[in-house]
Design a protein around this motif. Structure first.
Motif, PDB file in Angstrom:
ATOM      1  N   UNK A  83      39.729  31.729  55.513  1.00  0.00           N
ATOM      2  CA  UNK A  83      39.006  32.270  54.369  1.00  0.00           C
ATOM      3  C   UNK A  83      37.747  32.976  54.859  1.00  0.00           C
ATOM      4  N   UNK A  84      37.920  34.204  55.291  1.00  0.00           N
ATOM      5  CA  UNK A  84      36.787  34.975  55.783  1.00  0.00           C
ATOM      6  C   UNK A  84      36.817  36.361  55.179  1.00  0.00           C
ATOM      7  N   UNK A  85      35.715  37.076  55.365  1.00  0.00           N
ATOM      8  CA  UNK A  85      35.640  38.433  54.865  1.00  0.00           C
ATOM      9  C   UNK A  85      35.096  38.489  53.458  1.00  0.00           C
ATOM     10  N   UNK A  86      34.647  39.664  53.050  1.00  0.00           N
ATOM     11  CA  UNK A  86      34.068  39.821  51.710  1.00  0.00           C
ATOM     12  C   UNK A  86      35.121  39.699  50.618  1.00  0.00           C
ATOM     13  N   UNK A  87      34.663  39.344  49.433  1.00  0.00           N
ATOM     14  CA  UNK A  87      35.559  39.326  48.283  1.00  0.00           C
ATOM     15  C   UNK A  87      35.989  40.754  47.978  1.00  0.00           C
ATOM     16  N   UNK A  88      37.182  40.898  47.442  1.00  0.00           N
ATOM     17  CA  UNK A  88      37.742  42.232  47.243  1.00  0.00           C
ATOM     18  C   UNK A  88      37.432  42.823  45.869  1.00  0.00           C
ATOM     19  N   UNK A  89      37.337  41.971  44.850  1.00  0.00           N
ATOM     20  CA  UNK A  89      37.146  42.491  43.498  1.00  0.00           C
ATOM     21  C   UNK A  89      35.900  41.939  42.808  1.00  0.00           C
ATOM     22  N   UNK A  90      35.669  40.648  42.906  1.00  0.00           N
ATOM     23  CA  UNK A  90      34.520  40.050  42.239  1.00  0.00           C
ATOM     24  C   UNK A  90      33.215  40.539  42.857  1.00  0.00           C
ATOM     25  N   UNK A  91      32.261  40.862  41.985  1.00  0.00           N
ATOM     26  CA  UNK A  91      30.960  41.336  42.447  1.00  0.00           C
ATOM     27  C   UNK A  91      29.798  40.531  41.874  1.00  0.00           C
ATOM     28  N   UNK A  92      30.050  39.731  40.847  1.00  0.00           N
ATOM     29  CA  UNK A  92      28.965  38.996  40.201  1.00  0.00           C
ATOM     30  C   UNK A  92      29.504  37.735  39.543  1.00  0.00           C
ATOM     31  N   UNK A  93      28.583  36.836  39.213  1.00  0.00           N
ATOM     32  CA  UNK A  93      28.948  35.593  38.534  1.00  0.00           C
ATOM     33  C   UNK A  93      27.893  35.252  37.498  1.00  0.00           C
ATOM     34  N   UNK A  94      28.341  34.672  36.388  1.00  0.00           N
ATOM     35  CA  UNK A  94      27.449  34.212  35.323  1.00  0.00           C
ATOM     36  C   UNK A  94      27.731  32.732  35.096  1.00  0.00           C
ATOM     37  N   UNK A  95      26.686  31.914  35.210  1.00  0.00           N
ATOM     38  CA  UNK A  95      26.832  30.461  35.149  1.00  0.00           C
ATOM     39  C   UNK A  95      26.073  29.931  33.938  1.00  0.00           C
ATOM     40  N   UNK A  96      26.763  29.226  33.070  1.00  0.00           N
ATOM     41  CA  UNK A  96      26.127  28.672  31.878  1.00  0.00           C
ATOM     42  C   UNK A  96      25.126  27.589  32.266  1.00  0.00           C
ATOM     43  N   UNK A  97      24.038  27.482  31.499  1.00  0.00           N
ATOM     44  CA  UNK A  97      23.014  26.505  31.850  1.00  0.00           C
ATOM     45  C   UNK A  97      23.363  25.100  31.372  1.00  0.00           C
ATOM     46  N   UNK A  98      23.623  24.925  30.075  1.00  0.00           N
ATOM     47  CA  UNK A  98      23.874  23.589  29.531  1.00  0.00           C
ATOM     48  C   UNK A  98      25.357  23.262  29.611  1.00  0.00           C
TER      49      UNK A  98
ATOM     50  N   UNK B  46      40.344  33.243  42.422  1.00  0.00           N
ATOM     51  CA  UNK B  46      39.985  34.085  41.273  1.00  0.00           C
ATOM     52  C   UNK B  46      39.828  35.539  41.693  1.00  0.00           C
ATOM     53  N   UNK B  47      39.270  35.754  42.875  1.00  0.00           N
ATOM     54  CA  UNK B  47      39.098  37.114  43.383  1.00  0.00           C
ATOM     55  C   UNK B  47      40.454  37.778  43.606  1.00  0.00           C
ATOM     56  N   UNK B  48      41.390  37.036  44.184  1.00  0.00           N
ATOM     57  CA  UNK B  48      42.732  37.576  44.416  1.00  0.00           C
ATOM     58  C   UNK B  48      43.428  37.887  43.095  1.00  0.00           C
ATOM     59  N   UNK B  49      43.266  36.996  42.116  1.00  0.00           N
ATOM     60  CA  UNK B  49      43.872  37.232  40.809  1.00  0.00           C
ATOM     61  C   UNK B  49      43.273  38.469  40.154  1.00  0.00           C
ATOM     62  N   UNK B  50      41.949  38.631  40.287  1.00  0.00           N
ATOM     63  CA  UNK B  50      41.299  39.800  39.702  1.00  0.00           C
ATOM     64  C   UNK B  50      41.785  41.081  40.363  1.00  0.00           C
ATOM     65  N   UNK B  51      41.908  41.054  41.677  1.00  0.00           N
ATOM     66  CA  UNK B  51      42.375  42.243  42.390  1.00  0.00           C
ATOM     67  C   UNK B  51      43.799  42.607  41.987  1.00  0.00           C
ATOM     68  N   UNK B  52      44.617  41.584  41.733  1.00  0.00           N
ATOM     69  CA  UNK B  52      46.017  41.816  41.364  1.00  0.00           C
ATOM     70  C   UNK B  52      46.201  42.060  39.871  1.00  0.00           C
TER      71      UNK B  52
END
Length: 239
Positions: A1-16, A220-226
Motif C-alpha cells: 500500500x504505497x503511492x498517492x491516492x488516485x481519486x480522493x483529494x479531501x475528507x470531511x469528518x463529523x465532529x459529534x 474507498x479511493x479505488x472504488x471512487x476511481x472505478x
C-alpha cells in the motif's frame, strides 16, 4: 500500500459522533421518552442532521408538547447541558490518529457539524493544526452539508471527497451525490443509525475509528476511481 491516492483529494469528518462522543442521541431520547413520547427509527430519521429549527419541530411533536421552536430548543439545550455534567464531551479513541492518517495520505481535511464554531474551538482547539482551512464548517444553515462542503469548501467533484459521519441521513445524501462515505454509528443502545445506514445501502460501516485504516481509505479511493462507490453490493461491515 504505497503511492498517492488516485481519486480522493479531501475528507470531511463529523465532529459529534466521530471526533467526539455522541452526546445528542441520549438527550433527544430522554427528552422524548421522559414526556411519554415514542422514540423510533423514523423519529431519528426526521431529527438527526437537520437544521436545529426543523429538528425542534419534530422533537416537540414526538414528545407531545405544544411548544414553540424557541422554547423547545431552550429546554433541549438546558437538558443537554445537564447531561454533559454527567457525561462530558471527549475525544473518541482513535480520533486524532484518524485525522493524521487522512492528512498523511494527502487528503485536505476539515471537520464539520451543526453547532457553531465555538463548539469546535472548545473541544478541538488544541488540535486545530490537524485540519486544513477553514478547519471547521458549521452546517446548520445547509444540513446535512455534503453538497456544500464538496463544491463550495473544497471546490472538488463529488467522488473526490470522503465523508465520515455517524448519521445515516448524511450517507443517504452522499449516495444521491455519488460521494464516498464511511459510517461510524453511535453505540447508544436505543439508537437506530446502524440499521438506517444499512437500509440506506452504506457499504462501509465501522465500530471504531481505528478500523478506518489506510487499507480501508485506499479501498474507498479505488472504488471512487472505478466509479463504484455506491454500486449495488453487499454492505461491508468492518470492526
Amino acid at each position: 500500500m504505497t503511492g498517492p491516492l488516485r481519486r480522493l483529494k479531501a475528507a470531511a469528518v463529523n465532529i459529534d459522533g466521530v471526533m467526539l462522543n455522541d452526546t445528542f442521541s441520549p438527550v433527544i431520547h430522554h427528552f422524548i421518552t421522559s414526556r411519554g413520547g415514542r422514540y423510533s427509527a423514523e423519529t431519528e430519521r426526521r431529527i438527526f442532521s437537520q437544521r436545529q429549527a426543523d429538528a425542534a419541530v419534530v422533537i416537540a411533536e414526538a414528545a407531545g408538547v405544544d411548544w414553540s421552536v424557541e422554547r423547545t430548543l431552550e429546554v433541549y439545550f438546558q437538558e443537554r447541558a445537564e447531561y454533559l455534567l454527567r457525561d462530558p464531551n471527549r475525544l473518541l479513541a482513535g480520533a486524532v490518529p484518524l485525522v493524521g492518517r487522512l492528512r498523511g495520505l494527502g487528503l485536505r481535511t476539515v471537520c464539520y457539524g451543526g453547532l457553531d464554531r465555538s463548539h469546535f474551538d472548545r473541544h478541538l482547539g488544541g488540535h486545530t493544526g490537524l485540519f486544513d482551512p477553514p478547519g471547521y464548517v458549521c452546517t446548520n444553515d445547509f444540513r446535512p452539508g455534503v453538497e456544500e462542503i464538496v463544491t463550495e469548501v473544497f471546490g472538488l467533484d463529488h467522488d473526490e471527497v470522503l465523508f465520515i459521519d455517524d448519521v445515516a441521513r448524511v450517507g443517504e445524501h452522499a449516495r444521491a451525490l455519488g460521494v464516498p462515505f464511511i459510517g461510524h454509528p453511535s453505540d447508544f443502545r436505543h439508537g437506530f443509525q446502524r440499521q438506517l445506514m444499512r437500509e440506506a445501502g452504506v457499504r462501509h460501516i465501522v465500530d471504531s475509528l481505528d478500523a478506518i485504516d489506510e487499507a480501508l481509505i485506499r479501498t474507498l479511493d479505488e472504488e471512487a476511481e472505478a466509479g463504484e462507490v455506491w454500486s449495488p453490493q453487499t454492505v461491508a461491515a468492518v470492526g
